[in-house]
Design an enzyme around this catalytic site. Structure first.
Site, PDB file in Angstrom:
ATOM      1  N   ALA A   4      16.461 -58.784 -10.588  1.00  0.00           N
ATOM      2  CA  ALA A   4      15.679 -59.959 -10.248  1.00  0.00           C
ATOM      3  C   ALA A   4      14.281 -59.768 -10.820  1.00  0.00           C
ATOM      4  CB  ALA A   4      15.628 -60.112  -8.737  1.00  0.00           C
ATOM      5  N   GLY A  27      19.648 -57.121  -9.216  1.00  0.00           N
ATOM      6  CA  GLY A  27      20.278 -58.429  -9.353  1.00  0.00           C
ATOM      7  C   GLY A  27      21.224 -58.510 -10.541  1.00  0.00           C
ATOM      8  N   GLU A  34      24.389 -57.137  -9.316  1.00  0.00           N
ATOM      9  CA  GLU A  34      24.935 -58.128  -8.374  1.00  0.00           C
ATOM     10  C   GLU A  34      25.517 -59.326  -9.112  1.00  0.00           C
ATOM     11  OE1 GLU A  34      21.076 -58.092  -6.357  1.00  0.00           O
ATOM     12  OE2 GLU A  34      22.153 -57.708  -4.491  1.00  0.00           O
ATOM     13  N   GLU A  76      16.742 -51.272  -5.862  1.00  0.00           N
ATOM     14  CA  GLU A  76      15.729 -52.047  -5.132  1.00  0.00           C
ATOM     15  C   GLU A  76      14.879 -51.178  -4.219  1.00  0.00           C
ATOM     16  OE1 GLU A  76      18.894 -52.933  -5.550  1.00  0.00           O
ATOM     17  OE2 GLU A  76      19.014 -55.082  -5.984  1.00  0.00           O
TER      18      GLU A  76
END
Ligand code: CO8
Length: 261
Positions: free
Chosen positions: A69, A112, A115, A135
């Site tokens: 992300a 992300g 993911e 993260e």
């Protein structure tokens, strides 16, 4: 309108009845900001509605599938705006697509990015792929389902270690752990992913959708309920003309010509 996207490329001609979505923010290693999310989800949902598309391939660059992300975008936010904007929840819609999806992962698939790959149905990795949920090193936790999907994919022991230490795994470890279906040499990755997609897209689309739905149900429910769900779909495929075609073609020793694809 596919030409309106700025952070992704959409190619409907890479292989028959397939579509190729390429993340295209090279300067940020394909970091997933809100614009990328909106564009990927919008493009994927449009392709999902297209009856001529039987499989969608999602890929990044050789260097990065996606390095996570977008940290710079998230950094200033507080709880209230993350909550009220329901930050990243739209990504869940990728898992709701009915058309089968293939992630072709080369380079970094972190946070992300990992993911996002796990939101796809088939996960192919190049020998350069690096997976992880780092993260925690940023003082946050996975937010697009990583703590759940990684755990279901590789088991608690490895998922816990990756999420708590932020350590990454290479393609070989990811394959051993069951996160990826296969490793392909980096230079062959896209061709191989498109070949898989073309194969899937050559099947009966409704039957492929049911197979996808049945396998995904294993993530959601108990064995008894999952088998019951599969049995209902199994009986239902006998109402699809392609069951007659597929079984007829086998008996007649010829390739099937599925009607619904
Ligand atoms: N976000 C924003 N920018 C990024 C990101 C990222 N995740 N990753 C890389 N970039 C940028 C860099 O800042 C750099 O930009 P600039 O040139 O302007 O400085 C450019 O991409 C190139 O990156 P590097 O120079 O760092 O390239 P290296 O080859 O040296 O390193 C790495 C590559 C190892 C991948 C490194 O970039 C890195 O560690 N990136 C971050 C990886 C990471 O921690 N990802 C997890 C992010 S958090 C997340 O994904 C889930 C959060 C869930 C939140 C849920 C909210 C609800």
């Amino acid at each position: 309108r596919t030409d309106a996207y700025e952070t992704i490329l959409v190619d409907r001609a890479a292989a028959p009845r397939t579509a190729l979505l390429t993340l295209n923010r090279p300067k940020a290693l394909n970091a997933l900001n809100l614009q990328v999310m909106r564009e990927v989800v919008a493009a994927a949902e449009e392709l999902d509605r297209s009856p001529d598309i039987g499989c969608i391939v999602l890929t990044g660059s050789a260097r990065a599938f996606a390095a996570g992300a977008d940290i710079k975008e998230m950094r200033p936010h507080g709880y209230m705006d993350m909550y009220l904007s329901d930050w990243f929840t739209a990504w869940d819609r990728l898992a709701q697509l009915r058309t089968p999806t293939v992630a072709a992962v080369s380079g970094y698939a972190l946070g992300g990015g990992c993911e996002l790959a796990m939101l796809c149905d088939v996960l192919l990795a190049s020998d350069t792929a690096v997976f992880g949920q780092p993260e925690i090193k940023l003082g946050v936790i996975p937010g697009i389902g990583g703590s759940q999907r990684l755990t279901r994919a590789v088991g608690k022991a490895k998922a816990m270690e990756l999420c708590l230490t932020g350590r990454t795994m290479d393609a070989a470890e990811a394959e051993r752990a069951g996160l990826v279906s296969r490793i392909v040499p980096a230079e062959d990755l896209l061709a191989e992913a498109l070949a898989v997609a073309e194969t899937v897209a050559g099947m009966s689309l409704p039957v492929a959708m049911m197979a996808k739905e049945a396998v995904n149900r294993a993530f959601e429910t108990t064995l008894t309920e999952g088998v019951r769900f599969e049995r209902r779909l199994f009986h239902a495929v006998f109402a699809v003309a392609d069951q007659k075609e597929g079984m007829g073609a086998f008996v007649e020793k010829r390739p099937p010509e599925f009607r619904h694809r």
